[in-house]
Design a protein around this motif. Sequence first.
Motif, mmCIF file in Angstrom:
data_model
loop_
_atom_site.group_PDB
_atom_site.id
_atom_site.type_symbol
_atom_site.label_atom_id
_atom_site.label_comp_id
_atom_site.label_asym_id
_atom_site.label_seq_id
_atom_site.Cartn_x
_atom_site.Cartn_y
_atom_site.Cartn_z
ATOM 1 N N ARG A 21 5.899 15.164 -6.927
ATOM 2 C CA ARG A 21 7.089 15.972 -6.661
ATOM 3 C C ARG A 21 7.833 16.257 -7.959
ATOM 4 O O ARG A 21 8.253 17.379 -8.216
ATOM 5 N N ASP A 22 7.975 15.230 -8.793
ATOM 6 C CA ASP A 22 8.687 15.403 -10.061
ATOM 7 C C ASP A 22 7.964 16.400 -10.974
ATOM 8 O O ASP A 22 8.599 17.213 -11.654
ATOM 9 N N LYS A 23 6.630 16.359 -10.968
ATOM 10 C CA LYS A 23 5.864 17.309 -11.783
ATOM 11 C C LYS A 23 6.100 18.740 -11.304
ATOM 12 O O LYS A 23 6.237 19.665 -12.108
ATOM 13 N N ILE A 24 6.139 18.916 -9.993
ATOM 14 C CA ILE A 24 6.365 20.254 -9.433
ATOM 15 C C ILE A 24 7.765 20.746 -9.799
ATOM 16 O O ILE A 24 7.949 21.890 -10.203
ATOM 17 N N GLN A 80 0.829 -1.212 0.000
ATOM 18 C CA GLN A 80 0.000 0.000 0.000
ATOM 19 C C GLN A 80 0.864 1.264 0.000
ATOM 20 O O GLN A 80 0.616 2.199 -0.761
ATOM 21 N N LEU A 81 1.871 1.275 0.859
ATOM 22 C CA LEU A 81 2.699 2.468 0.959
ATOM 23 C C LEU A 81 3.556 2.679 -0.284
ATOM 24 O O LEU A 81 3.824 3.808 -0.664
ATOM 25 N N GLN A 107 4.944 6.176 -4.505
ATOM 26 C CA GLN A 107 5.209 6.411 -5.929
ATOM 27 C C GLN A 107 4.378 7.590 -6.429
ATOM 28 O O GLN A 107 4.857 8.428 -7.196
ATOM 29 N N THR A 108 3.122 7.690 -5.972
ATOM 30 C CA THR A 108 2.262 8.814 -6.344
ATOM 31 C C THR A 108 2.856 10.126 -5.853
ATOM 32 O O THR A 108 2.906 11.120 -6.592
ATOM 33 N N VAL A 109 3.321 10.145 -4.618
ATOM 34 C CA VAL A 109 3.920 11.357 -4.054
ATOM 35 C C VAL A 109 5.173 11.741 -4.834
ATOM 36 O O VAL A 109 5.388 12.911 -5.156
ATOM 37 N N LEU A 110 5.994 10.763 -5.148
ATOM 38 C CA LEU A 110 7.215 11.037 -5.907
ATOM 39 C C LEU A 110 6.902 11.565 -7.306
ATOM 40 O O LEU A 110 7.577 12.474 -7.803
#
Length: 116
Positions: free
Chosen positions: A34-37, A22-23, A28-31
């Motif tokens: 972050r990359d998009k930002i 789950q984590l 991966q979603t958070v990363l």
Amino acid sequence: MARSVDQVHAQITRYEELLNEQLKGELQTVLDERDKIYERIAGWPDTSSVYVAVGLGFHAQMTIEEAVAFATTREKKLNETAEALTHRAAQLKARVKLVVGAIDELANVSRPGSRA
């Protein structure tokens, strides 16, 4: 007792695997976000300098510190000019009152019988 310890270890292992699955997806979603930002930030222009309107339609490129110093100096000069113009306006107002008073006196003197 050994069996219950094995069962506890097995249960702990299952929980760890579940959490990891789950984590890992959430991480991966958070990363990805972050990359998009970071990609968006990389496209922003350099903000180490700005263009300042210096008068007569001219603009000068200045660092932030230079722009603040220029604005402070300009504000001081404009305040001095405003004070000088306020003083000048007060002088003109006093002269206008004096002239109006003098015209009133002349108007009263020129009429016969106007003095009491």
